[in-house]
Design an enzyme around this catalytic site. Sequence first.
Site, PDB file in Angstrom:
ATOM      1  N   GLY A  89       0.774  -1.238   0.000  1.00 29.72           N
ATOM      2  CA  GLY A  89       0.000   0.000   0.000  1.00 29.72           C
ATOM      3  C   GLY A  89       0.799   1.279   0.000  1.00 29.72           C
ATOM      4  CB  SER A  90       4.238   2.273  -0.904  1.00 30.14           C
ATOM      5  OG  SER A  90       4.457   1.926  -2.237  1.00 30.14           O
ATOM      6  CG  ASN A 150      -3.244  -1.139 -12.568  1.00 23.76           C
ATOM      7  OD1 ASN A 150      -3.141  -1.301 -11.346  1.00 23.76           O
ATOM      8  ND2 ASN A 150      -2.497  -1.824 -13.427  1.00 23.76           N
ATOM      9  CG  HIS A 207       2.438  -2.186 -15.342  1.00 20.46           C
ATOM     10  ND1 HIS A 207       2.173  -3.451 -14.875  1.00 20.46           N
ATOM     11  CD2 HIS A 207       3.473  -2.309 -16.203  1.00 20.46           C
ATOM     12  CE1 HIS A 207       3.022  -4.304 -15.427  1.00 20.46           C
ATOM     13  NE2 HIS A 207       3.816  -3.631 -16.240  1.00 20.46           N
ATOM     14  CG  ASP A 227      -0.439  -4.873 -16.844  1.00 21.37           C
ATOM     15  OD1 ASP A 227      -1.079  -4.330 -15.927  1.00 21.37           O
ATOM     16  OD2 ASP A 227       0.304  -5.847 -16.659  1.00 21.37           O
ATOM     17  CD  GLU A 270       5.129   1.946  -9.018  1.00 23.82           C
ATOM     18  OE1 GLU A 270       4.077   1.684  -8.410  1.00 23.82           O
ATOM     19  OE2 GLU A 270       5.986   1.076  -9.266  1.00 23.82           O
ATOM     20  CG  MET A 276      -1.202  -8.537  -6.219  1.00 25.49           C
ATOM     21  SD  MET A 276      -0.325  -7.801  -7.600  1.00 25.49           S
ATOM     22  CE  MET A 276       0.560  -9.234  -8.189  1.00 25.49           C
ATOM     23  NE  ARG A 277      -8.423 -12.709  -6.977  1.00 22.13           N
ATOM     24  CZ  ARG A 277      -8.107 -13.993  -7.174  1.00 22.13           C
ATOM     25  NH1 ARG A 277      -6.896 -14.420  -6.886  1.00 22.13           N
ATOM     26  NH2 ARG A 277      -8.981 -14.826  -7.662  1.00 22.13           N
TER      27      ARG A 277
HETATM   28  C1  GRF Z   1       3.547  -1.204  -7.412  1.00 20.39           C
HETATM   29  O1  GRF Z   1       4.838  -1.394  -7.943  1.00 20.39           O
HETATM   30  C2  GRF Z   1       2.538  -1.067  -8.495  1.00 20.39           C
HETATM   31  O2  GRF Z   1       3.022  -0.450  -9.645  1.00 20.39           O
HETATM   32  C3  GRF Z   1       2.171  -2.494  -8.798  1.00 20.39           C
HETATM   33  O3  GRF Z   1       2.191  -3.143  -7.552  1.00 20.39           O
HETATM   34  C4  GRF Z   1       3.062  -2.456  -6.667  1.00 20.39           C
HETATM   35  C5  GRF Z   1       2.252  -2.090  -5.461  1.00 20.39           C
HETATM   36  O4  GRF Z   1       3.038  -1.493  -4.463  1.00 20.39           O
HETATM   37  N1  GRF Z   1       0.924  -2.571  -9.497  1.00 20.39           N
HETATM   38  P1  GRF Z   1       2.336  -0.784  -3.252  1.00 20.39           P
HETATM   39  O5  GRF Z   1       1.403  -1.830  -2.610  1.00 20.39           O
HETATM   40  O6  GRF Z   1       1.585   0.385  -3.749  1.00 20.39           O
HETATM   41  O7  GRF Z   1       3.435  -0.409  -2.314  1.00 20.39           O
END
Ligand code: GRF
Length: 217
Positions: free
Chosen positions: A14-15, A110, A112, A148, A177, A93-94
């Site tokens: 969840g960063s 999303n 990526h 994606d 990100e 992750m679903r």
């Molecule tokens: C990130 O690298 C995002 O791009 C990918 O999954 C990771 C999630 O990281 N889809 P976080 O849970 O937001 O720290």
Amino acid sequence: MPKKRVAVLISGRGSNLAALIEAARAPDYPAEIALVISNRPNALGLDRASAAGIATLVIDHTRFGKDRVGFEAALQKELEARAIDLVCLAGFMRLLTDGFVGRWRGRMINIHPALLPSFRGLDTHARALAAGVKIHGATVHFVVPEMDAGEIIAQGAVAVRDDDTEDALAARVIAVEHHIYPMALRLLAEGKLRLGDGRCRIEGSAPAHASLIVPDA
Ligand code: GRF
């Protein structure tokens, strides 16, 4: 204009969620993080959301076995019950079915960890290193049924170093990100994104001039 109500869907750390929460603290930010949903009960992101006073829910996909539609019906019910306008996937992750994706078309985005359309799927940093690319990065895009593959809203790039490890590269990409996801959500919530011809154009955006050239010789 009232702030858009956003649900963030997570599965883990969840960063990116934390970056969105932080950005949404600004009084002029056009969206509020109204709900965080995790499909995993022990996702660290749930603690981050609770600490920020945000409503959290666990919808554990394992309860639904192979019934993706049932899982998504539970998801949809909660999104509707809380009058959610926009959905951000952040390490969720679903895989989502065409039906669910269609319902949120243009309203679900999303992030990526690669410069799409390169390196769709998992293990992007290791694959970027193996491919020997000199520039890598991250992409925020609309969600479409194909994984994606939706229209690209924003990208950020980093230089790849000869001595990079997967972890070192991942650390620089995640920083990008955290910058581009709040920016992309802001543009979406402000209604500035226009879809057409497989592209996302941004209303009123000044042309960007920066070039990243690697190596910096
Ligand atoms: C990130 O690298 C995002 O791009 C990918 O999954 C990771 C999630 O990281 N889809 P976080 O849970 O937001 O720290």
